[in-house]
Design an enzyme around this catalytic site. Sequence first.
Site, PDB file in Angstrom:
ATOM      1  N   CYS A  68       5.454  15.576 -14.206  1.00  0.00           N
ATOM      2  CA  CYS A  68       4.035  15.924 -14.372  1.00  0.00           C
ATOM      3  C   CYS A  68       3.131  14.697 -14.496  1.00  0.00           C
ATOM      4  O   CYS A  68       1.923  14.792 -14.308  1.00  0.00           O
ATOM      5  CB  CYS A  68       3.845  16.819 -15.593  1.00  0.00           C
ATOM      6  N   HIS A 119      -3.436  16.815 -19.083  1.00  0.00           N
ATOM      7  CA  HIS A 119      -2.475  17.618 -18.316  1.00  0.00           C
ATOM      8  C   HIS A 119      -2.569  19.064 -18.787  1.00  0.00           C
ATOM      9  O   HIS A 119      -2.597  19.338 -19.994  1.00  0.00           O
ATOM     10  CB  HIS A 119      -1.065  17.053 -18.559  1.00  0.00           C
ATOM     11  N   ASN A 148       0.738  25.495 -15.268  1.00  0.00           N
ATOM     12  CA  ASN A 148       1.101  24.076 -15.162  1.00  0.00           C
ATOM     13  C   ASN A 148       1.567  23.787 -13.732  1.00  0.00           C
ATOM     14  O   ASN A 148       2.628  24.232 -13.316  1.00  0.00           O
ATOM     15  CB  ASN A 148       2.215  23.791 -16.177  1.00  0.00           C
TER      16      ASN A 148
HETATM   17  O1  UT7 Z   1       4.784  19.520 -18.300  1.00  0.00           O
HETATM   18  C1  UT7 Z   1       5.666  19.809 -19.367  1.00  0.00           C
HETATM   19  C2  UT7 Z   1       6.087  21.260 -19.275  1.00  0.00           C
HETATM   20  N1  UT7 Z   1       6.524  21.892 -20.470  1.00  0.00           N
HETATM   21  C3  UT7 Z   1       5.704  22.223 -21.515  1.00  0.00           C
HETATM   22  O2  UT7 Z   1       4.565  21.871 -21.583  1.00  0.00           O
HETATM   23  C4  UT7 Z   1       6.317  23.088 -22.581  1.00  0.00           C
HETATM   24  C5  UT7 Z   1       5.729  22.860 -23.953  1.00  0.00           C
HETATM   25  N2  UT7 Z   1       6.115  23.946 -24.850  1.00  0.00           N
HETATM   26  C6  UT7 Z   1       5.474  25.131 -24.882  1.00  0.00           C
HETATM   27  O3  UT7 Z   1       4.501  25.311 -24.175  1.00  0.00           O
HETATM   28  C7  UT7 Z   1       5.937  26.167 -25.865  1.00  0.00           C
HETATM   29  O4  UT7 Z   1       7.005  25.639 -26.624  1.00  0.00           O
HETATM   30  C8  UT7 Z   1       6.378  27.492 -25.182  1.00  0.00           C
HETATM   31  C9  UT7 Z   1       5.166  28.216 -24.616  1.00  0.00           C
HETATM   32  C10 UT7 Z   1       7.392  27.233 -24.076  1.00  0.00           C
HETATM   33  C11 UT7 Z   1       7.043  28.421 -26.197  1.00  0.00           C
HETATM   34  O5  UT7 Z   1       6.144  28.677 -27.260  1.00  0.00           O
HETATM   35  P1  UT7 Z   1       6.612  28.527 -28.772  1.00  0.00           P
HETATM   36  O6  UT7 Z   1       5.477  28.924 -29.609  1.00  0.00           O
HETATM   37  O7  UT7 Z   1       7.183  27.150 -28.927  1.00  0.00           O
HETATM   38  O8  UT7 Z   1       7.728  29.625 -28.847  1.00  0.00           O
HETATM   39  P2  UT7 Z   1       9.236  29.471 -29.312  1.00  0.00           P
HETATM   40  O9  UT7 Z   1      10.020  28.709 -28.277  1.00  0.00           O
HETATM   41  O10 UT7 Z   1       9.255  28.982 -30.730  1.00  0.00           O
HETATM   42  O11 UT7 Z   1       9.718  30.967 -29.293  1.00  0.00           O
HETATM   43  C12 UT7 Z   1       9.245  31.909 -30.252  1.00  0.00           C
HETATM   44  C13 UT7 Z   1       9.840  33.255 -29.914  1.00  0.00           C
HETATM   45  C14 UT7 Z   1      11.342  33.234 -29.693  1.00  0.00           C
HETATM   46  O12 UT7 Z   1      11.863  34.410 -30.217  1.00  0.00           O
HETATM   47  P3  UT7 Z   1      12.610  34.422 -31.663  1.00  0.00           P
HETATM   48  O13 UT7 Z   1      13.745  33.452 -31.523  1.00  0.00           O
HETATM   49  O14 UT7 Z   1      11.553  33.959 -32.638  1.00  0.00           O
HETATM   50  O15 UT7 Z   1      13.016  35.840 -31.818  1.00  0.00           O
HETATM   51  C15 UT7 Z   1      11.483  33.245 -28.202  1.00  0.00           C
HETATM   52  O16 UT7 Z   1      12.687  33.820 -27.777  1.00  0.00           O
HETATM   53  O17 UT7 Z   1       9.276  33.739 -28.694  1.00  0.00           O
HETATM   54  C16 UT7 Z   1      10.319  34.105 -27.804  1.00  0.00           C
HETATM   55  N3  UT7 Z   1       9.861  33.877 -26.447  1.00  0.00           N
HETATM   56  C17 UT7 Z   1       9.132  34.768 -25.763  1.00  0.00           C
HETATM   57  N4  UT7 Z   1       8.705  36.000 -26.089  1.00  0.00           N
HETATM   58  C18 UT7 Z   1       7.977  36.652 -25.165  1.00  0.00           C
HETATM   59  C19 UT7 Z   1      10.027  32.774 -25.679  1.00  0.00           C
HETATM   60  N5  UT7 Z   1       9.428  32.945 -24.498  1.00  0.00           N
HETATM   61  C20 UT7 Z   1       8.873  34.174 -24.517  1.00  0.00           C
HETATM   62  C21 UT7 Z   1       8.120  34.930 -23.604  1.00  0.00           C
HETATM   63  N6  UT7 Z   1       7.685  36.150 -23.957  1.00  0.00           N
HETATM   64  N7  UT7 Z   1       7.814  34.453 -22.359  1.00  0.00           N
END
Ligand code: UT7
Length: 333
Positions: free
Chosen positions: A118, A260, A290
């Site tokens: 990115c 970004h 993204n």
């Molecule tokens: O250019 C670089 C590219 N990458 C990035 O920029 C990624 C940066 N990170 C993020 O944007 C965030 O970490 C995410 C959007 C990917 C995830 O958000 P988060 O607030 O960090 O969520 P999390 O990973 O802590 O997950 C919380 C919960 C989990 O469930 P449990 O374990 O609490 O039961 C996940 O399984 O949300 C669940 N989850 C979802 N639920 C519904 C993860 N993805 C999803 C989804 N829909 N798409």
Amino acid sequence: MKQFNTKILGTGSYMPDKILTNYDIAKRVDTSHEWIVERTGIHERRISDLSKDENPSGMAARATLKALEAANLTPNDIDCILLSSTMADQPMPNAASMLQFKLGITNNCPALDVNAACSGWMYLLPMADAMIKTGMYKHILVVGSEMLSSFNNWDDRNTCILFGDGCGVAILGRAAENEDSKIYSTVLSSDSSKKDHLALWAGGSNMKLTHELLDSKDQWMTMNGQEIFKAAVKTMAAHAEKVVKDAELTINDVDWFIPHQANLRIIEAVGQRFNFPTEKVVINVQKYANTSSATVPVALDEWIRAGKIKRGDNILLAAFGAGLTAGAVFLKY
Ligand code: UT7
């Protein structure tokens, strides 16, 4: 030796017509529009159609024609092509050469691909700036063109909600003696201790695409979202502060901040870290998600074409991505 200041002569972007909404994704994986909007700010993204030549070089050709028109130049005025793509059209030949062909450029200008995920387009700006400054080239086409839909695992809700396809370009050239456009300062970095947090393990020299590998679904990108999130906020904020300081200016001198576009929460957190006014932050992640190295040039082009960014404005750009690469550029448009 005479030195030149670097000016953005023209910008362009191209986004595929096909829109994929959060509702569409929720039909395939266990997620919802509300969850995606709350955690990322993303509402929809664009998806390439290969039958319309919407691969990285094809999108770049369309975006470049717009930039050439804005810069009042013709394809053969370009004397160097620098193209960033995380996954170019094909391993060989490089997408920059394909782009040269698609633009009908016949001057045999150099054509280079760079992959810094990115941050790729941001990585290319200091290189182009150095080449313009020294007089090596006059009109450098700097491209960020990405087709993440080709390596996004559409069955993995952790990643598939985040990405989209698109392209942004800028043509960099020399500022005239009486113009004050310039690149003030730049910073680039890579923290390889976090390299495994965002990766695509297969498809390169290490791991060939075999039937077994395809069956195991290891051909897709994997991500540790929370680690990337934390590193992104910290690094982009630090880089942004550094380039402004290196320019011997202050945050109050920044007219627009273009970070970004990965996640609205990351963008907001970066702004808060260095007390930046929200109305000066450029945001379009809700429309495109993204698009990797295309996000910043696409947003730059949109804000210029909307008449919001004007000549003389001080613009702060920052990016981060797999590697973990990162970079920031501070410039006077
Ligand atoms: O250019 C670089 C590219 N990458 C990035 O920029 C990624 C940066 N990170 C993020 O944007 C965030 O970490 C995410 C959007 C990917 C995830 O958000 P988060 O607030 O960090 O969520 P999390 O990973 O802590 O997950 C919380 C919960 C989990 O469930 P449990 O374990 O609490 O039961 C996940 O399984 O949300 C669940 N989850 C979802 N639920 C519904 C993860 N993805 C999803 C989804 N829909 N798409």
